[in-house]
Design a protein around this motif. Structure first.
Motif, mmCIF file in Angstrom:
data_model
loop_
_atom_site.group_PDB
_atom_site.id
_atom_site.type_symbol
_atom_site.label_atom_id
_atom_site.label_comp_id
_atom_site.label_asym_id
_atom_site.label_seq_id
_atom_site.Cartn_x
_atom_site.Cartn_y
_atom_site.Cartn_z
ATOM 1 N N ARG A 76 -1.523 -35.422 -9.736
ATOM 2 C CA ARG A 76 -1.110 -34.844 -8.315
ATOM 3 C C ARG A 76 0.322 -34.994 -7.983
ATOM 4 O O ARG A 76 0.926 -33.951 -7.461
ATOM 5 N N LEU A 77 1.035 -36.089 -8.312
ATOM 6 C CA LEU A 77 2.338 -36.227 -7.905
ATOM 7 C C LEU A 77 3.122 -35.281 -8.939
ATOM 8 O O LEU A 77 4.164 -34.526 -8.276
ATOM 9 N N ALA A 78 2.931 -35.402 -10.160
ATOM 10 C CA ALA A 78 3.506 -34.491 -11.039
ATOM 11 C C ALA A 78 3.617 -32.680 -10.397
ATOM 12 O O ALA A 78 4.434 -32.026 -10.258
ATOM 13 N N SER A 79 2.382 -32.468 -9.960
ATOM 14 C CA SER A 79 1.989 -31.153 -9.583
ATOM 15 C C SER A 79 2.816 -30.856 -7.964
ATOM 16 O O SER A 79 3.523 -29.931 -8.000
ATOM 17 N N ALA A 80 2.721 -31.820 -7.145
ATOM 18 C CA ALA A 80 3.388 -31.479 -5.870
ATOM 19 C C ALA A 80 4.980 -31.554 -6.160
ATOM 20 O O ALA A 80 5.787 -30.743 -5.545
ATOM 21 N N LEU A 81 5.498 -32.366 -7.110
ATOM 22 C CA LEU A 81 6.877 -32.302 -7.291
ATOM 23 C C LEU A 81 7.258 -30.974 -7.967
ATOM 24 O O LEU A 81 8.238 -30.126 -7.620
ATOM 25 N N PHE B 291 4.685 -42.572 -14.170
ATOM 26 C CA PHE B 291 3.773 -41.357 -14.998
ATOM 27 C C PHE B 291 4.131 -39.948 -14.348
ATOM 28 O O PHE B 291 4.646 -39.153 -15.083
ATOM 29 N N GLY B 292 3.892 -40.036 -13.077
ATOM 30 C CA GLY B 292 4.000 -38.742 -12.357
ATOM 31 C C GLY B 292 5.432 -38.049 -12.401
ATOM 32 O O GLY B 292 5.604 -36.769 -12.612
ATOM 33 N N VAL B 293 6.136 -38.874 -12.377
ATOM 34 C CA VAL B 293 7.786 -38.189 -12.368
ATOM 35 C C VAL B 293 8.085 -37.460 -13.608
ATOM 36 O O VAL B 293 8.397 -36.342 -13.628
ATOM 37 N N PHE C 97 -3.683 -30.920 -12.864
ATOM 38 C CA PHE C 97 -2.347 -30.369 -13.135
ATOM 39 C C PHE C 97 -2.158 -30.459 -14.766
ATOM 40 O O PHE C 97 -2.108 -31.508 -15.414
ATOM 41 N N ALA C 98 -1.918 -29.332 -15.239
ATOM 42 C CA ALA C 98 -1.545 -29.441 -16.897
ATOM 43 C C ALA C 98 -0.147 -29.624 -16.930
ATOM 44 O O ALA C 98 0.570 -28.907 -17.294
ATOM 45 N N TRP C 99 0.087 -31.019 -16.968
ATOM 46 C CA TRP C 99 1.304 -31.468 -17.308
ATOM 47 C C TRP C 99 1.512 -31.260 -18.732
ATOM 48 O O TRP C 99 0.785 -31.094 -19.740
ATOM 49 N N LYS C 100 2.889 -31.068 -19.070
ATOM 50 C CA LYS C 100 3.355 -30.930 -20.473
ATOM 51 C C LYS C 100 4.268 -32.162 -20.981
ATOM 52 O O LYS C 100 5.235 -32.662 -20.088
ATOM 53 N N PRO C 101 4.044 -32.701 -22.138
ATOM 54 C CA PRO C 101 4.883 -33.591 -22.753
ATOM 55 C C PRO C 101 6.133 -32.967 -22.870
ATOM 56 O O PRO C 101 6.431 -31.790 -23.260
ATOM 57 N N PRO C 102 7.120 -33.876 -23.452
ATOM 58 C CA PRO C 102 8.473 -33.337 -23.518
ATOM 59 C C PRO C 102 8.385 -32.707 -24.962
ATOM 60 O O PRO C 102 7.820 -33.159 -25.821
#
Length: 565
Positions: A56-61, A87-89, A185-190
């Motif tokens: 959620r934090l990653a998505s909101a950012l 983690f989220g940032v 949220f579908a976060w992506k690794p670096p």
């Protein structure tokens, strides 16, 4: 003739991915979705909930265009939001910049400006500090100020007035901010593990603080090195006594997810809080600077819960621990692992690895051996002590002093926007620590001092650390720190700043000072004995390190010690 590998098989998506500790959280949520991940007072989050909150934090950012190339500052004590931000940032692609909560507004203004923090996540208790810092930035910006997005963390243990004030100033409440994000949220690794994951600033006691940039690869390797070095098991219960803003909690933020352990948040560190958490939550591990250990062993009986219900593992670093403190900790049932490192090496990167043959030695000898900084971590490829004149390794004789140098994956990318200092710091293919030490015949290193803390008296070098270790053996001494004071006869002489133990009769300080000097004469060469003793509380940083630069300033104010000849 060109040398080639035995094959020409290429990397592909199936067999190669950038190393990042972010995957540890996804795994913890899959393996132990209902296990307690974070505990803070009456609040508890499972690993699945923590993973969803971080997404959620990653998505909101991301929705606010915060991602690769952005920095997010976090000004908060050890609360769940601090943990989630680790983690989220980076899941949003941004870099986390955890800020020391005990810095003043002008220093924080420098940090926020230098890092160009797009977002400031701040605990409600420190909102006015963040506000004042941003005001200073605005005043210095000459019309180019772009305000950061302000997010305030609410905490039920704080005065509600501070939260109301923050919201009145336009800050978004942290939980409200999370609600605007997607838990799936579908976060992506670096794409590249060299990508920056964290930015942390050095204390800046002599100049402006330097921004230490860390990468995903190093964070991943340190997160696995720490538990291996410490013998931490899956499901460990970890107490947050060490601030998460200090080297990302020595990377234990990410390591706890790798272990699917439980994080017990401790907003304020007290000896009573430590003992209570051990009894209440079954804490198995915690990290702390030696000064914190000193408060734990010297806590009044009403603040302790002894004997301990089980062995508690303690990792200490941040300053050279006095053998007397290590001995007292082991007597109380704590098993202390002594490590050493710097912000520039992701936290601890050497360990005084315990040898079975030490088990049969007298406890005092064990404590003395354990006070050494030891050998390199599993994830660090190079550690040595080199001559400050020639750059060549010093002999392993336990006497020849040189500078501690390191190299490998646990060394920072460099200092942000500081090419000149980077060139000096990485000279000759090594990271230069600025710490002076010796190498013993068994290969273990031992710090003798920071280069600026060595006392030169009558042309002889005196290790302030060695003098402090002897002072801690005196029955009346609670804390001690030794710095150079100008001396008319010797140029410099040791000046001891001492905090006496509770219950010690303090009315005759002159007599106690003389007794301390007499005690020191029986323990060390005459020229090492402090020629002046000053009583009172010692100034400390947020991470419990004694601020020697403040004591040096006080010693300067005292003026030169008059010659008695």
């Amino acid at each position: 003739m060109e040398l080639r590998d035995i094959d020409d098989l290429p990397k592909n998506a199936a067999n190669y991915t950038a190393l990042t500790p972010l995957w540890f959280l996804e795994r913890a949520a899959t393996v132990h979705p209902t296990r307690k991940a974070v505990v803070h007072g009456s609040r508890t989050y499972t690993w699945l909930q923590t993973y969803q909150r971080c997404r959620r934090l990653a998505s909101a950012l991301s929705k606010r265009s915060v991602g690769l190339g952005s920095t997010v500052a976090v000004i908060a004590p050890n609360v769940p939001a601090s943990y989630e931000a680790h983690f989220g940032v980076p899941m949003s692609g941004a870099v986390i910049n955890p800020v020391n909560i005990r810095l003043n507004a002008s220093t924080i203004a420098f940090l926020l400006g230098h890092s160009q923090s797009a977002v400031v996540i701040v605990d409600q208790e420190f909102f006015t500090l963040a506000e004042e810092s941003l005001k200073i930035m605005k005043e210095k910006s000459q019309g180019n100020f772009k305000p950061s997005l302000l997010i305030v963390i609410a905490d039920e243990s704080c005065d509600p007035k501070t939260l109301r004030y923050a919201l009145g100033q336009g800050a978004i409440e942290y939980e409200k901010f999370l609600e605007s994000g997607d838990p799936e949220f579908a976060w992506k690794p670096p794409q590249d593990e060299w990508q920056s994951i964290a930015l942390g600033y050095t204390s800046g006691t002599t100049a402006s603080p330097k921004g230490v940039v860390l990468h995903h690869r190093g964070a991943y390797l340190m997160s696995l090195s720490n538990p291996l070095i410490w013998g931490m098991n899956e499901g460990a219960v970890y107490l947050w006594t060490l601030p998460m803003f200090h080297c990302n909690g020595w990377c234990f933020t990410w390591a706890l997810a790798a272990l699917c352990g439980t994080n017990i948040c401790l907003r304020q560190v007290t000896a009573k809080g430590v003992y209570s958490a051990i009894a209440k939550y079954g804490v198995t591990h915690f990290c702390a600077a030696p000064v914190v250990l000193n408060t734990v062993v010297n806590a009044p009986p009403e603040d302790t819960i002894l004997p301990l219900p089980h062995i508690v593992h303690v990792m200490t670093a941040g300053a050279a621990p006095p053998p007397a403190v290590l001995f007292a900790m082991s007597q109380k049932g704590f098993r202390v692992t002594h490590t050493y490192g710097l912000s520039e090496t992701y936290g601890p990167s050497t360990v005084c690895a315990w040898k079975p043959e030490w088990d049969s030695l007298p406890p005092e000898t064990q404590a003395r051996l354990n006070a050494r900084q030891g050998v390199r971590y599993i994830g660090l490829e190079g550690l040595d002590i080199v001559s400050t004149q020639t750059g060549q390794p010093v002999p392993a004789d336990g006497k020849t002093i040189g500078e501690i140098v390191m190299r490998g994956n646990l060394v920072m990318k460099g200092y942000l926007k500081n090419p000149k200092v980077n060139e000096e710091t990485f000279a000759n293919g090594w990271f230069h620590s600025g710490d002076l030490g010796v190498k013993h015949p068994d290969g273990y290193i031992q710090i003798k001092d920071r280069s600026k803390d060595i006392i030169i008296s009558g042309g002889e070098n005196i290790s302030s650390v060695e003098v402090e270790n002897s002072l801690y053996l005196h029955p009346a001494v609670l804390e001690a720190s030794v710095v150079a004071r100008a001396d008319e006869r010797w140029g410099e002489s040791p000046c001891a700043f001492v905090t006496l133990k509770p219950g010690v009769e303090k009315s005759d300080e002159q007599r106690i000072a003389e007794d301390i000097m007499k005690f020191c004469k029986s323990k060390m060469p005459a020229y090492w004995v402090p020629k002046s003793v000053v009583f009172g509380p010692l100034p400390k940083t947020a991470t419990g390190k004694i601020q020697k630069h403040v004591l040096r300033a006080k010693a300067k104010e005292l003026g030169p010690l008059k010659s008695k000849l």
